[in-house]
Design a protein around this motif. Structure first.
Motif, PDB file in Angstrom:
ATOM      1  N   CYS A   1      69.467  26.019  16.216  1.00  0.00           N
ATOM      2  CA  CYS A   1      69.852  26.720  14.983  1.00  0.00           C
ATOM      3  C   CYS A   1      71.187  26.189  14.489  1.00  0.00           C
ATOM      4  O   CYS A   1      71.848  25.376  15.149  1.00  0.00           O
ATOM      5  CB  CYS A   1      69.946  28.218  15.225  1.00  0.00           C
ATOM      6  N   GLY A   2      71.599  26.669  13.319  1.00  0.00           N
ATOM      7  CA  GLY A   2      72.897  26.322  12.788  1.00  0.00           C
ATOM      8  C   GLY A   2      74.000  27.116  13.463  1.00  0.00           C
ATOM      9  O   GLY A   2      73.743  28.026  14.252  1.00  0.00           O
ATOM     10  N   TYR A   3      75.249  26.769  13.149  1.00  0.00           N
ATOM     11  CA  TYR A   3      76.378  27.495  13.737  1.00  0.00           C
ATOM     12  C   TYR A   3      77.518  27.592  12.731  1.00  0.00           C
ATOM     13  O   TYR A   3      77.541  26.886  11.718  1.00  0.00           O
ATOM     14  CB  TYR A   3      76.846  26.848  15.033  1.00  0.00           C
TER      15      TYR A   3
ATOM     16  N   ASN B   1      75.165  22.375  10.325  1.00  0.00           N
ATOM     17  CA  ASN B   1      73.788  22.195  10.769  1.00  0.00           C
ATOM     18  C   ASN B   1      73.716  20.924  11.607  1.00  0.00           C
ATOM     19  O   ASN B   1      73.801  19.820  11.069  1.00  0.00           O
ATOM     20  CB  ASN B   1      72.833  22.110   9.580  1.00  0.00           C
ATOM     21  N   ASP B   2      73.594  21.090  12.924  1.00  0.00           N
ATOM     22  CA  ASP B   2      73.505  19.940  13.818  1.00  0.00           C
ATOM     23  C   ASP B   2      72.230  19.138  13.585  1.00  0.00           C
ATOM     24  O   ASP B   2      72.198  17.927  13.760  1.00  0.00           O
ATOM     25  CB  ASP B   2      73.497  20.412  15.284  1.00  0.00           C
ATOM     26  N   ASN B   3      71.168  19.839  13.241  1.00  0.00           N
ATOM     27  CA  ASN B   3      69.859  19.208  13.106  1.00  0.00           C
ATOM     28  C   ASN B   3      69.297  19.435  11.710  1.00  0.00           C
ATOM     29  O   ASN B   3      69.942  20.071  10.882  1.00  0.00           O
ATOM     30  CB  ASN B   3      68.906  19.749  14.182  1.00  0.00           C
ATOM     31  N   ASN B   4      68.091  18.903  11.456  1.00  0.00           N
ATOM     32  CA  ASN B   4      67.505  19.046  10.127  1.00  0.00           C
ATOM     33  C   ASN B   4      65.989  19.033  10.212  1.00  0.00           C
ATOM     34  O   ASN B   4      65.405  18.770  11.277  1.00  0.00           O
ATOM     35  CB  ASN B   4      68.012  17.939   9.199  1.00  0.00           C
ATOM     36  N   GLU B   5      65.349  19.305   9.085  1.00  0.00           N
ATOM     37  CA  GLU B   5      63.893  19.442   9.052  1.00  0.00           C
ATOM     38  C   GLU B   5      63.169  18.148   9.417  1.00  0.00           C
ATOM     39  O   GLU B   5      62.059  18.176   9.939  1.00  0.00           O
ATOM     40  CB  GLU B   5      63.447  19.898   7.651  1.00  0.00           C
TER      41      GLU B   5
ATOM     42  N   TYR C   1      63.678  24.041  14.394  1.00  0.00           N
ATOM     43  CA  TYR C   1      65.057  24.319  13.987  1.00  0.00           C
ATOM     44  C   TYR C   1      65.109  25.448  12.976  1.00  0.00           C
ATOM     45  O   TYR C   1      64.307  25.513  12.046  1.00  0.00           O
ATOM     46  CB  TYR C   1      65.663  23.056  13.374  1.00  0.00           C
TER      47      TYR C   1
ATOM     48  N   PRO D   1      67.827  26.877  10.336  1.00  0.00           N
ATOM     49  CA  PRO D   1      69.124  26.489   9.766  1.00  0.00           C
ATOM     50  C   PRO D   1      70.144  27.617   9.679  1.00  0.00           C
ATOM     51  O   PRO D   1      71.314  27.381   9.426  1.00  0.00           O
ATOM     52  CB  PRO D   1      68.752  25.974   8.364  1.00  0.00           C
ATOM     53  N   ARG D   2      69.748  28.844   9.919  1.00  0.00           N
ATOM     54  CA  ARG D   2      70.676  29.973   9.826  1.00  0.00           C
ATOM     55  C   ARG D   2      71.765  29.884  10.896  1.00  0.00           C
ATOM     56  O   ARG D   2      71.467  29.620  12.065  1.00  0.00           O
ATOM     57  CB  ARG D   2      69.896  31.282   9.980  1.00  0.00           C
ATOM     58  N   PRO D   3      73.038  30.098  10.560  1.00  0.00           N
ATOM     59  CA  PRO D   3      74.132  30.020  11.547  1.00  0.00           C
ATOM     60  C   PRO D   3      74.188  31.278  12.405  1.00  0.00           C
ATOM     61  O   PRO D   3      74.795  32.289  12.016  1.00  0.00           O
ATOM     62  CB  PRO D   3      75.381  29.877  10.682  1.00  0.00           C
TER      63      PRO D   3
END
Length: 346
Positions: A119-121, A136-140, A202, A204-206
Motif C-alpha cells: 500500500c501507499g504511505y 506510492n512505492d509501487n504502481n498498477e 497494491y 494506493p491509499r496511504p
C-alpha cells in the motif's frame, strides 16, 4: 492463526514511540493475529514497555528478548522463527498503521489470489492520523501475476518491505530471511524476496505512517552506516548470483546495485563534514566497475537520480580526486551559505 506481525524494537520507549506503534497494531480490525515483539538488546525502558503489553494482552502479544543486538534484520529473523500466522507483516517500532491496514491488505489478497500485497504511505513528524506527504512505492503496472516482464517492472522500484503483507509459505518455501548485524537490511532482502513473488497487488491509499524524527536512520548519516549500505548491496548481489537470477535479470540487478551501492552511498557519504576518506570513494568506484563496467549504459540508469548526481558520477568516472575535491567544495559552499541565511534570520 491468520496473521503474525513482527516488530523489532531497539530503544523506542521515549516520547511514546513504542506505545503509539503497539496501540495501532492492537487496534487492527483483524482479530485472528499475534504480535511478536523482539527486544533487540535495548538499553532504555523498551523491554519493560513490551512486558507490560504482554501482561495486558497475553493472547495477542509475545515478547522475545534478545541479549545481543542483532539490528533490525536479525530481530525480524527471530520473529520469523516464532511466527505461526498464515500471513506475515513487519512494522518498525516507531511507525504506526491505520486500523484497517491489515484487513485491507488481506482482503485484497483473498480477492485476487496475491501472495504479497502492498500500500501507499505517508511521512509525518509527529504522532497523528492526519496524512502528511504521501508516497506510492509501487504502481498498477506492477500488479497481477508477475510474468518476467512484470517482474522487470517491479524490480525498478520494489518499495519498502514494511508496507506489505506476505504469505508465510512464500518466505518459508524459499528460505528467505534478512541480513543480520547491519543497517539497511531491506536493501539486501527486498530485491531477493521480490524474485519469488508470484502475484503482487497494491492499494494506493496511504495506510502506513512513516515517522521521521531526529534519531531515524534516514536522518543519521555516519561512515559506519555508509559501510553498512555497501555491505547490504554486496550481500544482495552475492545472494542473487547464488540463487541464479543474475543472468536473467542482469539489467535490473545492475541498476539496483548502482543505486544502492554507488549512488545512495556516495552522495550520503560525501555530505558528511567529517570522517569521509578518499580511499572509500576509490573503493566504491573500483568495485562498481569490477561488477558492472558499463553501468551508465543501462537503459534505467538515472531513473532515480537528479541531473547533478549524474554529472558528478561522470566526473567520478574520469577522476576520483577531482570528484572528491569538487563535490566537497560544493557542499562546503552550500553549508556556509545556509549558515549565513540562518544568522540573517536570527
Amino acid at each position: 492463526m491468520k496473521l503474525s506481525v513482527i516488530v523489532p524494537v531497539y530503544n523506542m520507549a521515549g516520547d511514546n514511540k513504542l506505545t503509539y506503534c503497539l496501540d495501532s497494531i492492537l487496534s487492527q480490525t483483524v482479530s485472528d493475529m499475534e504480535i511478536i515483539t523482539v527486544n533487540d538488546a535495548s538499553t532504555d525502558n523498551s523491554l519493560a514497555v513490551l512486558r507490560e503489553y504482554e501482561a495486558r494482552f497475553p493472547e495477542k502479544v509475545k515478547v522475545i528478548d534478545s541479549p545481543v543486538n542483532l539490528r533490525q534484520g536479525g530481530a525480524r529473523n527471530l520473529g520469523l522463527k516464532e511466527a505461526k500466522g498464515e500471513w506475515i507483516g513487519f512494522i518498525d517500532s516507531d511507525d504506526w498503521i491505520t486500523p484497517d491496514f491489515y484487513d485491507s491488505l488481506l482482503s485484497k489478497a483473498e480477492e485476487t489470489g496475491a501472495d504479497v500485497v502492498g500500500c501507499g504511505y505517508t511521512v509525518v513528524d509527529h504522532h497523528t492520523f492526519e496524512t502528511g506527504r504521501i508516497f506510492n512505492d509501487n504502481n498498477e503496472k506492477q500488479t497481477g501475476v508477475l510474468t518476467k516482464e512484470k517482474r522487470r517492472e517491479f524490480l525498478k522500484s520494489s518499495g519498502s518491505m514494511v508496507m506489505k503483507v506476505y504469505k508465510a509459505s512464500l518466505i518459508r518455501d524459499n528460505d528467505l530471511s534478512f541480513p543480520e548485524g547491519i543497517f539497511y537490511e531491506d536493501n539486501c532482502a527486498g530485491p531477493v524476496w521480490a524474485m519469488y513473488y508470484g502475484h503482487f497487488e497494491y492499494i494506493p491509499r496511504p495506510m502506513y505512517y512513516y515517522y521521521q524524527h531526529s534519531s531515524s536512520t534516514v536522518h543519521t548519516v555516519t561512515a559506519d552506516r555508509c559501510h553498512d549500505r555497501v555491505t547490504a548491496a554486496e550481500m544482495m548481489l552475492k545472494e542473487l548470483k547464488a540463487r541464479g537470477f543474475l543472468e536473467e535479470y542482469r539489467d535490473e540487478i545492475e541498476n539496483i546495485f548502482t543505486i544502492t551501492f554507488l549512488v545512495n552511498t556516495l552522495f550520503s557519504y560525501m555530505r558528511m563534514t567529517r570522517e569521509k576518506k578518499l580511499s572509500f570513494v576509490k573503493y566504491l568506484k573500483r568495485r562498481m566497475l569490477e561488477e558492472f563496467p558499463d553501468f551508465r549504459k543501462n537503459e534505467s540508469y538515472g531513473l532515480f537520480m537528479d541531473e547533478e548526481q549524474k554529472k558528478y558520477v561522470d566526473i567520478l568516472m574520469k577522476s576520483t580526486l577531482r570528484f572528491y575535491i569538487q563535490y566537497s567544495l560544493l557542499w562546503f559552499y552550500r553549508d556556509f551559505k545556509d549558515d549565513l541565511l540562518r544568522k540573517d534570520g536570527d
